[in-house]
Design an enzyme around this catalytic site. Structure first.
Site, mmCIF file in Angstrom:
data_model
loop_
_atom_site.group_PDB
_atom_site.id
_atom_site.type_symbol
_atom_site.label_atom_id
_atom_site.label_comp_id
_atom_site.label_asym_id
_atom_site.label_seq_id
_atom_site.Cartn_x
_atom_site.Cartn_y
_atom_site.Cartn_z
ATOM 1 N N ARG A 1 0.821 -1.208 0.000
ATOM 2 C CA ARG A 1 0.000 0.000 0.000
ATOM 3 C C ARG A 1 0.855 1.259 0.000
ATOM 4 O O ARG A 1 1.942 1.269 0.571
ATOM 5 C CB ARG A 1 -0.977 0.011 1.159
ATOM 6 C CG ARG A 1 -0.342 -0.349 2.465
ATOM 7 C CD ARG A 1 -1.271 -0.882 3.509
ATOM 8 N NE ARG A 1 -1.818 -2.165 3.142
ATOM 9 C CZ ARG A 1 -2.688 -2.842 3.852
ATOM 10 N NH1 ARG A 1 -3.107 -2.371 4.986
ATOM 11 N NH2 ARG A 1 -3.138 -3.995 3.466
ATOM 12 N N ASP B 1 -3.886 3.328 10.510
ATOM 13 C CA ASP B 1 -4.753 2.503 11.353
ATOM 14 C C ASP B 1 -5.007 3.188 12.679
ATOM 15 O O ASP B 1 -4.057 3.561 13.384
ATOM 16 C CB ASP B 1 -4.100 1.147 11.633
ATOM 17 C CG ASP B 1 -4.102 0.222 10.439
ATOM 18 O OD1 ASP B 1 -4.995 0.367 9.583
ATOM 19 O OD2 ASP B 1 -3.215 -0.643 10.364
ATOM 20 N N ASP C 1 -0.994 3.517 4.751
ATOM 21 C CA ASP C 1 -1.890 2.788 5.642
ATOM 22 C C ASP C 1 -1.941 3.557 6.950
ATOM 23 O O ASP C 1 -0.893 3.781 7.568
ATOM 24 C CB ASP C 1 -1.353 1.371 5.856
ATOM 25 C CG ASP C 1 -2.298 0.490 6.647
ATOM 26 O OD1 ASP C 1 -3.523 0.713 6.587
ATOM 27 O OD2 ASP C 1 -1.807 -0.444 7.319
#
Length: 187
Positions: free
Chosen positions: A113, A118, A116
């Site tokens: 990716r 989170d 990212d």
């Protein structure tokens, strides 16, 4: 489903200073393994810091880490500590918008990716929804999260009752966790 755990909010507030009225601390894991990895992490951090209702309290060094999942390039990972007035789902939408602006395409689980972001912790909240689980259910299994988190908040309590440092040490080998190396600074 929502609930509350204990001590994360108090620990982060004690470590990074008092929160303003209406703010909650949030911990965001950051990763990139495609394109200009450092540039993408910096753009994600800047996007969070400039968002209305978000204050950047601290950011870890960047670590280069081995990927989890299918064969792919190494990641750069970091952790940011935020103070936010955004509710959890609004913060999640902000993070997903920043990922999309960085060219993130969702597809292969644990695949490569561009960016990212989170949401690992949101104050003392425990949230279990299809689109969001807080605390992140695998936070204590991932050295690429624990190394930068333990750098910023080594005594932060985790769901198991261990501290971030203790959880990192439980994953590590002599000299530190396997596959996690300090790389650079974002600030």
């Amino acid at each position: 489903m929502r609930g509350r755990q204990s001590r994360v909010r108090g620990h982060l507030e004690g470590r990074f200073g008092p929160l303003l009225p209406g703010e909650e601390p949030a911990v965001v894991g950051m990763g990139s393994n495609l394109g200009d990895r450092m540039g993408l992490l910096a753009a994600g951090l800047e996007g969070m810091a400039r968002a209305e209702g978000v204050r950047l309290l601290s950011v870890s060094r960047v670590y280069e880490t081995e990927p989890v999942g299918p064969p792919q390039p190494h990641y750069l990972n970091a952790v940011a500590i935020l103070a936010t007035t955004l509710p959890p789902m609004a913060l999640l939408r902000l993070l997903q918008d920043l990922e999309a602006r960085a060219g993130r395409r969702r597809g292969i689980r644990w695949g490569p990716r561009t960016l990212d972001l989170d949401l690992l912790f949101y104050g003392d909240e425990v949230i279990s929804l299809p689109e969001l689980e807080v605390p992140h259910p695998r936070v204590e299994e991932r050295a690429f999260v624990l190394a930068p988190l333990a750098e910023l908040a080594p005594k932060m309590p985790l769901p198991s009752g261990r501290t971030a440092r203790e959880a990192l040490e439980a994953l590590g080998v002599a000299g530190g966790p396997s596959g996690v190396r300090p790389y650079a600074s974002l600030l």
